[in-house]
Design an enzyme around this catalytic site. Structure first.
Site, PDB file in Angstrom:
ATOM      1  CG  HIS A  86      42.160  34.352  38.709  1.00 27.78           C
ATOM      2  ND1 HIS A  86      40.927  33.912  39.146  1.00 27.78           N
ATOM      3  CD2 HIS A  86      42.168  35.701  38.902  1.00 27.78           C
ATOM      4  CE1 HIS A  86      40.216  34.953  39.575  1.00 27.78           C
ATOM      5  NE2 HIS A  86      40.951  36.049  39.436  1.00 27.78           N
ATOM      6  NE  ARG A 139      35.916  43.661  38.282  1.00 30.98           N
ATOM      7  CZ  ARG A 139      34.705  43.308  38.732  1.00 30.98           C
ATOM      8  NH1 ARG A 139      34.130  44.022  39.692  1.00 30.98           N
ATOM      9  NH2 ARG A 139      34.054  42.283  38.222  1.00 30.98           N
TER      10      ARG A 139
END
Length: 502
Positions: free
Chosen positions: A54, A321
């Protein structure tokens, strides 16, 4: 005279634990062991995600200061690490797409946030520029946030590379070793209780992903909880069209960056993930759901002009996650127990941030030791990945086969993986079919292993010197040869010996 090395045990051979091990291996001051409960590295949270590096505009620095800072730092570090370690990566940039005025206002907020976080190159572009940057973006897009520093990496290749380089620089890897507790005596860490006995350590770094809070509790500290957040994905065949050349995001929601459309470094279009919060006890719940997959397909369809037909899907899967209490990464040491550091709560952007987390852990150790650390003069920053026959030219392939005939024996037709690549994967540590798969891409094509799995099993059996029926997919309890399959080996006496000992 130098003091004796400090024994450091890193729990968890995912991308965070592997990054920490690599950074600590740079110094003479540490003797590092990397402890992993699975039969291979990177099989936890690190394995099942989008593999996106990212840019760093998503995280509010006021609410999530570690995520905001470490993501941008990690993005920069990966550029050097990927080059040194020969990790497949592409810096393709990302677009956050807006479809109305409300979403356009969100783009402005993301832009301001990105500037605060130090992201370079951000730009809000109009519909016309979006068409140039990504021809397959939806025609209904009105504007987008362009982030040229975003990238796409192969997450399992990254973990394998980090661990190989760490081991080459002195780190000891303990696979199939489950940590059952941290032993503390007199307020100081003394080591780990594991399924394979006690491992002495002066410091314990807790990078155990979904179970980090459980590990911290055994040391008598923590004060946070980890909840699993399930994300579901589709992967298309490499030949499926149309693809995208950029990473496409929707505008984010309060809990997620949204369903992404991207093309992996290997050329497969991938869409996902969904974001479903599960109960704490569901930390191993990786099953797919009809509702989750429908959501992913519907959401991804809005971002592009067209997705490939469903008949070109070769796999769907779910990953988990670790969502921590408070939402921010937990990277800290504790006064009440000396020798324990948490590197926990590595939800997105954990993959991007991992190298920066590793240097933060190093700083915590350095500040406690109160001395300058000495770098190893012979520390090697480089590592080469396994040669990929698929990527070579025809003349290069011919030359290679003339030197080593096993490059001429194709094991996986879909991904054009040769016997020699499988052998090399085993030499580098693969002991299971999945271990070979993630090192070579065998079993990752259209048939998902139905035509090549048994060939890999035969090679594993031969190279490891074990009966074929003991070859496993992913370690103990997943052996592939059961029941009547033993009858295949009657001529070699395997079946008879088995009967004698049963």
């Amino acid at each position: 005279m130098r003091e004796k090395p400090i024994r450091v045990a890193v729990i968890g051979a995912g991308v965070v634990g592997a990054s920490i091990s690599r950074v600590l291996s740079m110094f003479e001051d540490f003797e590092v062991i990397l402890v992993e409960k699975e039969a291979d590295v990177g099989w936890g949270v690190s394995k099942a995600n989008t593999g996106i590096i990212h840019a760093g505009y998503d995280d509010e620095p006021e609410l999530y200061p570690l995520r905001a800072r470490l993501c941008v730092e990690g993005n920069r570090i990966w550029r050097k690490w990927a080059e040194d370690l020969d990790i497949p990566i592409k810096w393709c940039g990302s677009l956050v797409l807006a479809f109305d005025d409300d979403e356009a206002n969100i783009l402005k907020e993301l832009f301001r946030r990105g500037l605060k976080n130090g992201v370079e190159g951000l730009e809000i572009v109009g519909a016309g520029e979006v068409k140039v940057l990504e021809p397959n973006a939806s025609e209904n897009v009105t504007a987008a946030l362009w982030a040229p520093t975003a990238g796409q990496i192969s997450p399992w290749d990254a973990v394998i590379a980090l661990v190989e380089n760490s081991v080459a620089n002195g780190v000891k890897l303990h696979l199939s070793t489950e940590v059952r507790g941290v032993r503390v005596k007199g307020g100081c860490v003394t080591g780990l209780e594991t399924s394979r006995g006690f491992l002495e350590a002066d410091w314990v770094i807790n990078a155990s992903g979904l179970y980090a809070d459980k590990i911290a509790e055994t040391a008598g500290i923590g004060g946070y909880r980890i909840k699993p957040r399930r994300g579901e994905y589709f992967v298309f065949d490499r030949e499926a069209e149309p693809k995208v050349t950029r990473i496409l995001f929707p505008t984010p929601t309060p809990i997620s960056k949204g369903v992404v459309v991207t093309t992996t470094v290997e050329g497969n279009l991938m869409i996902g993930p969904s974001a479903e919060d599960l109960a704490e006890y569901q930390r191993d719940e990786k099953g797919n759901t009809r509702s989750g997959l429908d959501y992913v397909w519907s959401s991804a369809s809005k971002l592009v002009k067209k997705l490939p037909p469903r008949s070109m899907i070769i796999r769907f899967f779910a990953g988990l996650r670790p969502e921590p209490t408070g939402g921010d990464f937990i990277v800290r040491k504790y006064d009440e127990v000396h020798g324990f550091i948490d590197a926990a709560g590595m939800r997105s952007p954990g993959l991007t941030s991992a190298p920066a987390v590793a240097y933060m852990v190093l700083d915590l150790l350095r500040s406690d030791l109160g001395r300058e650390l000495k770098r190893k003069e012979d520390w090697n920053p480089y590592r080469k990945r396994i040669l990929r026959f698929f990527e070579l030219t025809h003349s290069e392939r011919s030359a290679l086969i003339s030197r080593e005939p096993r490059y001429g024996r194709i094991v996986c037709v879909d991904e054009m993986v040769t016997e020699m690549e499988v052998v090399e994967a085993i030499r580098r540590g693969a002991t299971t079919i999945d271990g070979v798969k993630f090192r070579t891409r065998a079993c990752m094509g259209k048939c998902q292993g139905s035509s090549c799995m048994y060939k890999i099993a035969v090679i594993l059996s031969r190279e490891l010197g074990i009966p074929l029926w003991k070859v496993s997919v992913k370690g103990s309890g997943t052996e592939i040869g059961i029941g009547d399959v033993k009858a295949l080996f009657e001529e070699e006496g395997e079946c008879e010996r088995s009967k004698e000992t049963s």
